[in-house]
Scaffold this motif. Sequence first.
Motif, PDB file in Angstrom:
ATOM      1  N   THR A  23       0.827  -1.207   0.000  1.00 32.24           N
ATOM      2  CA  THR A  23       0.000   0.000   0.000  1.00 32.24           C
ATOM      3  C   THR A  23       0.856   1.250   0.000  1.00 32.24           C
ATOM      4  OG1 THR A  23      -0.148  -0.084   2.406  1.00 32.24           O
ATOM      5  CG2 THR A  23      -1.931  -1.132   1.169  1.00 32.24           C
ATOM      6  N   GLY A  24       2.138   1.099  -0.349  1.00 28.70           N
ATOM      7  CA  GLY A  24       3.070   2.214  -0.344  1.00 28.70           C
ATOM      8  C   GLY A  24       2.850   3.189  -1.490  1.00 28.70           C
ATOM      9  N   LEU A  25       3.473   4.327  -1.357  1.00 27.06           N
ATOM     10  CA  LEU A  25       3.303   5.403  -2.331  1.00 27.06           C
ATOM     11  C   LEU A  25       3.750   5.012  -3.735  1.00 27.06           C
ATOM     12  CD1 LEU A  25       4.534   8.340  -0.080  1.00 27.06           C
ATOM     13  CD2 LEU A  25       2.172   7.825  -0.726  1.00 27.06           C
ATOM     14  N   ARG A  26       4.813   4.239  -3.849  1.00 25.97           N
ATOM     15  CA  ARG A  26       5.297   3.872  -5.180  1.00 25.97           C
ATOM     16  C   ARG A  26       4.394   2.851  -5.864  1.00 25.97           C
ATOM     17  NH1 ARG A  26      11.408   2.950  -5.662  1.00 25.97           N
ATOM     18  NH2 ARG A  26      10.903   3.356  -7.833  1.00 25.97           N
ATOM     19  N   ARG A  27       3.555   2.151  -5.118  1.00 26.81           N
ATOM     20  CA  ARG A  27       2.553   1.273  -5.744  1.00 26.81           C
ATOM     21  C   ARG A  27       1.535   2.098  -6.502  1.00 26.81           C
ATOM     22  NH1 ARG A  27       3.148  -4.402  -6.034  1.00 26.81           N
ATOM     23  NH2 ARG A  27       4.610  -4.749  -4.384  1.00 26.81           N
ATOM     24  N   GLY A  28       1.188   3.230  -5.922  1.00 28.97           N
ATOM     25  CA  GLY A  28       0.228   4.121  -6.553  1.00 28.97           C
ATOM     26  C   GLY A  28       0.839   4.934  -7.682  1.00 28.97           C
ATOM     27  N   ASN A  29       2.139   5.208  -7.585  1.00 35.46           N
ATOM     28  CA  ASN A  29       2.815   5.991  -8.616  1.00 35.46           C
ATOM     29  C   ASN A  29       4.268   5.513  -8.706  1.00 35.46           C
ATOM     30  OD1 ASN A  29       4.002   7.827 -10.316  1.00 35.46           O
ATOM     31  ND2 ASN A  29       3.126   9.624  -9.322  1.00 35.46           N
ATOM     32  N   PRO A  30       4.545   4.553  -9.599  1.00 39.72           N
ATOM     33  CA  PRO A  30       5.904   4.019  -9.715  1.00 39.72           C
ATOM     34  C   PRO A  30       6.926   5.038 -10.221  1.00 39.72           C
ATOM     35  CG  PRO A  30       4.370   2.835 -11.166  1.00 39.72           C
ATOM     36  CD  PRO A  30       3.592   3.867 -10.437  1.00 39.72           C
ATOM     37  N   ARG A  31       6.458   6.186 -10.670  1.00 41.04           N
ATOM     38  CA  ARG A  31       7.384   7.215 -11.151  1.00 41.04           C
ATOM     39  C   ARG A  31       7.976   8.051 -10.017  1.00 41.04           C
ATOM     40  NH1 ARG A  31       3.763  10.105 -15.391  1.00 41.04           N
ATOM     41  NH2 ARG A  31       4.840  11.779 -14.326  1.00 41.04           N
ATOM     42  N   ILE A  32       7.523   7.825  -8.795  1.00 43.56           N
ATOM     43  CA  ILE A  32       8.126   8.513  -7.646  1.00 43.56           C
ATOM     44  C   ILE A  32       9.557   7.998  -7.495  1.00 43.56           C
ATOM     45  CG2 ILE A  32       8.061   8.822  -5.142  1.00 43.56           C
ATOM     46  CD1 ILE A  32       5.007   8.454  -5.306  1.00 43.56           C
ATOM     47  N   ARG A  33      10.492   8.914  -7.417  1.00 47.09           N
ATOM     48  CA  ARG A  33      11.892   8.536  -7.198  1.00 47.09           C
ATOM     49  C   ARG A  33      12.184   8.566  -5.707  1.00 47.09           C
ATOM     50  NH1 ARG A  33      15.575  12.165  -9.176  1.00 47.09           N
ATOM     51  NH2 ARG A  33      14.006  13.785  -9.231  1.00 47.09           N
ATOM     52  N   PHE A  34      12.933   7.585  -5.254  1.00 42.38           N
ATOM     53  CA  PHE A  34      13.285   7.480  -3.839  1.00 42.38           C
ATOM     54  C   PHE A  34      14.796   7.439  -3.712  1.00 42.38           C
ATOM     55  CE2 PHE A  34      14.121   4.857  -0.020  1.00 42.38           C
ATOM     56  CZ  PHE A  34      13.592   5.719   0.920  1.00 42.38           C
ATOM     57  N   LYS A  35      15.337   8.348  -2.939  1.00 41.26           N
ATOM     58  CA  LYS A  35      16.783   8.409  -2.698  1.00 41.26           C
ATOM     59  C   LYS A  35      17.109   7.708  -1.382  1.00 41.26           C
ATOM     60  CE  LYS A  35      17.681  11.194  -6.158  1.00 41.26           C
ATOM     61  NZ  LYS A  35      18.605  10.987  -7.207  1.00 41.26           N
ATOM     62  N   THR A  36      18.311   7.186  -1.271  1.00 48.71           N
ATOM     63  CA  THR A  36      18.686   6.436  -0.074  1.00 48.71           C
ATOM     64  C   THR A  36      18.703   7.290   1.190  1.00 48.71           C
ATOM     65  OG1 THR A  36      21.016   6.777  -0.580  1.00 48.71           O
ATOM     66  CG2 THR A  36      20.022   4.707  -1.328  1.00 48.71           C
ATOM     67  N   ASN A  37      18.733   8.615   1.055  1.00 45.85           N
ATOM     68  CA  ASN A  37      18.700   9.469   2.247  1.00 45.85           C
ATOM     69  C   ASN A  37      17.276   9.654   2.788  1.00 45.85           C
ATOM     70  OD1 ASN A  37      17.496  11.225   0.443  1.00 45.85           O
ATOM     71  ND2 ASN A  37      18.966  12.880   0.734  1.00 45.85           N
ATOM     72  N   GLY A  38      16.299   8.973   2.178  1.00 48.53           N
ATOM     73  CA  GLY A  38      14.922   9.043   2.662  1.00 48.53           C
ATOM     74  C   GLY A  38      14.084  10.114   2.001  1.00 48.53           C
ATOM     75  N   THR A  39      14.582  10.694   0.921  1.00 43.46           N
ATOM     76  CA  THR A  39      13.851  11.745   0.225  1.00 43.46           C
ATOM     77  C   THR A  39      13.129  11.175  -0.989  1.00 43.46           C
ATOM     78  OG1 THR A  39      15.547  13.322   0.918  1.00 43.46           O
ATOM     79  CG2 THR A  39      14.072  14.027  -0.839  1.00 43.46           C
ATOM     80  N   LEU A  40      11.916  11.663  -1.212  1.00 43.77           N
ATOM     81  CA  LEU A  40      11.092  11.247  -2.356  1.00 43.77           C
ATOM     82  C   LEU A  40      10.875  12.433  -3.277  1.00 43.77           C
ATOM     83  CD1 LEU A  40       8.814   9.810   0.229  1.00 43.77           C
ATOM     84  CD2 LEU A  40       9.323   8.375  -1.709  1.00 43.77           C
ATOM     85  N   PHE A  41      10.783  12.140  -4.568  1.00 44.87           N
ATOM     86  CA  PHE A  41      10.529  13.173  -5.561  1.00 44.87           C
ATOM     87  C   PHE A  41       9.405  12.709  -6.478  1.00 44.87           C
ATOM     88  CE2 PHE A  41      14.925  13.482  -4.301  1.00 44.87           C
ATOM     89  CZ  PHE A  41      15.094  14.836  -4.063  1.00 44.87           C
ATOM     90  N   TRP A  42       8.323  13.479  -6.549  1.00 50.24           N
ATOM     91  CA  TRP A  42       7.215  13.191  -7.441  1.00 50.24           C
ATOM     92  C   TRP A  42       7.457  13.883  -8.779  1.00 50.24           C
ATOM     93  CZ3 TRP A  42       6.512  12.770  -2.333  1.00 50.24           C
ATOM     94  CH2 TRP A  42       5.601  11.824  -1.851  1.00 50.24           C
ATOM     95  N   PRO A  43       6.922  13.332  -9.861  1.00 53.70           N
ATOM     96  CA  PRO A  43       7.069  13.976 -11.166  1.00 53.70           C
ATOM     97  C   PRO A  43       6.509  15.398 -11.212  1.00 53.70           C
ATOM     98  CG  PRO A  43       6.271  11.733 -11.440  1.00 53.70           C
ATOM     99  CD  PRO A  43       6.265  12.027  -9.956  1.00 53.70           C
ATOM    100  N   ASN A  44       5.532  15.717 -10.373  1.00 57.36           N
ATOM    101  CA  ASN A  44       4.914  17.046 -10.392  1.00 57.36           C
ATOM    102  C   ASN A  44       5.677  18.084  -9.559  1.00 57.36           C
ATOM    103  OD1 ASN A  44       4.324  16.458  -7.735  1.00 57.36           O
ATOM    104  ND2 ASN A  44       2.102  16.587  -7.970  1.00 57.36           N
ATOM    105  N   GLY A  45       6.821  17.700  -8.976  1.00 57.43           N
ATOM    106  CA  GLY A  45       7.609  18.630  -8.193  1.00 57.43           C
ATOM    107  C   GLY A  45       7.422  18.507  -6.684  1.00 57.43           C
TER     108      GLY A  45
END
Length: 169
Positions: A23-45
């Motif tokens: 039920t994680g965020l990337r299941r809903g949007n696989p285009r979310i980038r996740f960095k090892t420092n715990g930061t997420l980036f959505w395509p919309n900014g």
Amino acid sequence: GHRIAGIAPTLGSAREVCIEGETGLRRGNPRIRFKTNGTLFWPNGSRGQIFGTFTHEDIQRMRGPQHCLTWCEEMATWRYLDAAWDQIRVGNRLGAHPRVIITSTPAPRKRLREIAAEAGTVVVWAKTSDNPHLPQAKRDELQARYGGTRFGRQELDAEDLDDVPGALW
């Protein structure tokens, strides 16, 4: 873009459940980038950051970042619930209507009850049997094993139990 915090009992569970899980965020949007420092980036900014609540250092990491939305996963199990909630309240201050979403099995925690009683809080309860994605065979198995027990009342029926087993009064 929005600024979002995902907070869980540990930093590892924040990643495993909130980001990568079923039920994680990337299941809903696989285009979310996740960095090892715990930061997420959505395509919309929009950007996000994950946090744990297991150590004092985890709580201190919450100082400084600001958010407009905070997702608190399994909040009833947080080791330093009061300290974490204080940091969330201070940091959740961006935008016209900052929001917090708490997903958790109920547990007799004073702070959770206080949050639920606050003006503006909307509480939604759902039982395991309400989950349309859980196979009926699994529901039946869980009900056969735990139905009617204290554990089942809490975990399957979403009851907030405040009695103390074995107490005289």
